[in-house]
Scaffold this active site. Structure first.
Site, PDB file in Angstrom:
ATOM      1  NE  ARG A  56       9.305  -1.899   9.334  1.00 23.53           N
ATOM      2  CZ  ARG A  56       8.809  -2.782   8.699  1.00 23.53           C
ATOM      3  NH1 ARG A  56       7.432  -3.111   9.025  1.00 23.53           N
ATOM      4  NH2 ARG A  56       8.979  -3.391   7.645  1.00 23.53           N
ATOM      5  CE  LYS A 197       9.963   3.018   8.164  1.00 21.81           C
ATOM      6  NZ  LYS A 197      10.153   3.967   7.065  1.00 21.81           N
ATOM      7  CG  HIS A 216       9.282   4.065   2.592  1.00 22.71           C
ATOM      8  ND1 HIS A 216       9.667   2.724   2.172  1.00 22.71           N
ATOM      9  CD2 HIS A 216       9.925   4.578   3.601  1.00 22.71           C
ATOM     10  CE1 HIS A 216      10.462   2.414   3.000  1.00 22.71           C
ATOM     11  NE2 HIS A 216      10.670   3.374   3.703  1.00 22.71           N
ATOM     12  CB  SER A 234      15.232  -1.630   4.770  1.00 23.77           C
ATOM     13  OG  SER A 234      16.402  -1.668   5.599  1.00 23.77           O
ATOM     14  CE  LYS A 238      13.878   5.052   1.831  1.00 27.18           C
ATOM     15  NZ  LYS A 238      14.428   3.540   2.544  1.00 27.18           N
ATOM     16  CB  THR A 239      19.927   6.880   4.461  1.00 31.53           C
ATOM     17  OG1 THR A 239      18.463   6.566   4.792  1.00 31.53           O
ATOM     18  CG2 THR A 239      20.739   7.759   5.436  1.00 31.53           C
ATOM     19  CG  ASP A 253      12.426   6.345   5.974  1.00 31.80           C
ATOM     20  OD1 ASP A 253      12.766   5.475   4.996  1.00 31.80           O
ATOM     21  OD2 ASP A 253      11.545   5.969   6.843  1.00 31.80           O
ATOM     22  NE  ARG A 317      17.319   0.622  10.401  1.00 35.69           N
ATOM     23  CZ  ARG A 317      16.780   1.092   9.291  1.00 35.69           C
ATOM     24  NH1 ARG A 317      16.963   2.271   9.042  1.00 35.69           N
ATOM     25  NH2 ARG A 317      16.147   0.162   8.647  1.00 35.69           N
TER      26      ARG A 317
END
Length: 525
Positions: A56, A197, A216, A234, A238-239, A253, A317
């Site tokens: 980003r 996003k 988030h 990040s 989480k994933t 997410d 990704r």
């Protein structure tokens, strides 16, 4: 029922070129390969590269400072204002750019709960990016598509560049959100994550108006309907942790929490690939197949991805539909959570691998949103750098932090949710001395927290951070649970812990109008 935004501006784009409306996955893959936008890998997934932008671009993100929203935005370095006349100038040039352009169009939704979903349209100049949004957002049924009326439009045209003098931007890259035009304009960057996003930021603005807390976080649910949420920035896990073979994935997410329970905002997952192995993350590994998109992953001449090669970026990704994960919850709707996990990757190696938080500590750490950048990733950086991202998602929060924090506090109290802080970072010393927390230990601790086993454990209190640390946990060595015990040099631990505590205090001092009991829930100095 869905979210409806009053139309205030002329949003017509006058698309005069060839339009590919809602193509199938196979057609989008075919177009992307024929146009040499991507290569096909041995798994059936396509691989795209995104040039100079592999992540980003926060410096280039703006919200148009329109009268209807201006008083509700937390303006600053995250939410940079763009003057309405500058956006209109940008839009005028964009319309000219798109006039005869061949484009790909996806119609779908953000929000799995029909009561709170936002009908969206995404317009792309690349087929592979249209496949990305097709897989990341919620795909409508044929009946829903027939009556689809977009309430927000994302226009992603990487080859359209901003003019800083004309448009008031910081560079030739622009991500501009207008709530009165109901539009997001993305130009000058090929990184597909900007689309995902941007819509999340839009939902973060809209949902609180409906009494829904946007989050988030990732989420999963057990066989008995017990829901767990995983907040984290990040790289904190989480994933990885939500993709648990013993539980069903709701989403990886972005979620909303209404009076009925939680719902996934997306229809897909966007997982980091660096270091991916079948052994450690089997669900993600096997989700990379036909229909999936790989970003910036190195692929050899036979089409074999190398997930350990970071020569293009550390931020490799993959995007795929959530139903590529076996046993995932479709649609992504579930009840109220019983456990919330805050994830941090502490490169200082001083936070406990798991600790149980009081309601006040939960609010303190939610507002803090701590994790750390690693030493050695940049020339001249010799120590870990503490990073605080309010509510574990500051780059995507248009409203002031207290709006989201108060909503979370109310929901935790109402539903008696137990909150844990989990350190997926370093143990036995800081980055460069200690080692990364073993994933199998972290999984065991998280499972014990979700199952309720840690509710009945004995605890000791960390003297600096004031955190309650379990003295035992199934399948985890006792010595791992207290971080001080893992350091050979105890004095070095104490010094490092105090330094991190000071960073917490310095950051938290920036918050005004915080209840004293929450402020006192931070580290002891």
């Amino acid at each position: 029922m869905s979210i409806v935004i009053p139309t205030k501006k002329d949003v017509s784009l006058h698309l005069g070129g060839k339009k590919h409306m809602n193509l199938s996955v196979s057609k989008l893959v075919e177009h992307a390969i024929q146009k040499k936008e991507v290569i096909l890998t041995e798994t059936g997934a396509i691989r795209a590269t995104t040039g100079a932008f592999t992540g980003r671009s926060p410096r280039d993100k703006f919200i148009v400072q329109e009268p209807s929203v201006s008083g509700h935005i937390d303006w600053g370095t995250v939410n940079q204002p763009m003057q309405p006349e500058k956006f209109e100038q940008l839009l005028k040039r964009l319309r000219a750019y798109l006039a005869e352009k061949e484009v790909y169009i996806f119609d779908g939704f953000a929000g799995a709960d029909p009561a709170y979903r936002l009908p969206i349209r995404v317009i792309n100049e690349y087929a592979w990016q249209n496949l990305f949004v097709h897989q990341l957002f919620i795909r409508p049924s044929k009946e829903e598509l027939a009556s689809h009326q977009p309430e927000f439009t994302v226009i992603c045209v990487p080859n359209f560049v901003a003019d800083p003098e004309l448009d008031g931007t910081n560079s030739e890259t622009v991500i501009a959100v207008s709530f009165e035009y109901k539009m997001v304009v993305i130009g000058g960057t090929h990184y597909a994550g900007e689309m995902k996003k941007s819509i999340f930021s839009v939902m973060n603005y809209l949902l609180p108006e409906y009494g829904v807390m946007p989050m988030h976080c990732s989420a999963n649910v057990g066989k008995d309907g017990d829901v767990a949420l995983f907040f984290g920035l990040s790289g904190t896990g989480k994933t990885t942790l939500s993709a648990d073979p013993e539980r069903s994935l709701i989403g990886d997410d972005e979620h909303g929490w209404s009076d009925k329970g939680i719902f996934n905002i997306e229809g897909g997952c966007y997982a980091k690939c660096i270091g991916l192995t079948e052994e450690k993350e089997p669900q993600i590994y096997h989700a990379i197949r036909f229909g999936s998109v790989l970003e910036n992953v190195i692929v050899d001449e036979d089409g074999k991805p190398d997930y350990h090669d970071s020569s293009l970026t550390e931020n490799t990704r993959t995007a795929y539909p959530v139903d590529y994960i076996d046993g995932s919850v479709i649609p992504g709707i579930a009840g109220h959570p019983s456990v919330i996990v805050f994830l941090t990757a502490d490169a200082f190696g001083v936070l406990p691998p798991i600790s149980k938080l009081t309601p006040e500590q939960a609010m303190y750490h939610f507002l803090s949103g701590y994790t750390s950048k690693l030493a050695g990733t940049e020339r001249g950086v010799t120590e870990p750098e503490a990073t605080f991202s309010t509510c574990f998602g500051a780059p995507f929060l248009p409203r002031p932090a207290h709006v989201y924090a108060e909503m979370l506090g109310e929901k935790i109290a109402k539903h008696q949710v137990q909150v844990y802080l989990v350190n997926t970072g370093w143990t036995g010393g800081p980055y460069g001395v200690g080692k990364r927390m073993d994933l199998k230990y972290t999984r065991s601790m998280v499972r014990a927290a979700i199952s309720g086993e840690l509710s009945h454990a004995d605890y000791e209190t960390d003297p600096i951070f004031g955190l309650a640390m379990p003295t035992s946990c199934p399948n985890v060595p006792v010595e791992v649970l207290n971080p001080r015990n893992t350091w050979k040099n105890k004095q070095a631990y104490d010094k490092t812990a105090r330094e991190l505590a000071q960073r917490f205090h310095k950051h938290f001092a920036t918050f005004e109008n915080v209840k004293e009991e929450i402020r006192q829930a931070g580290p002891n100095i």
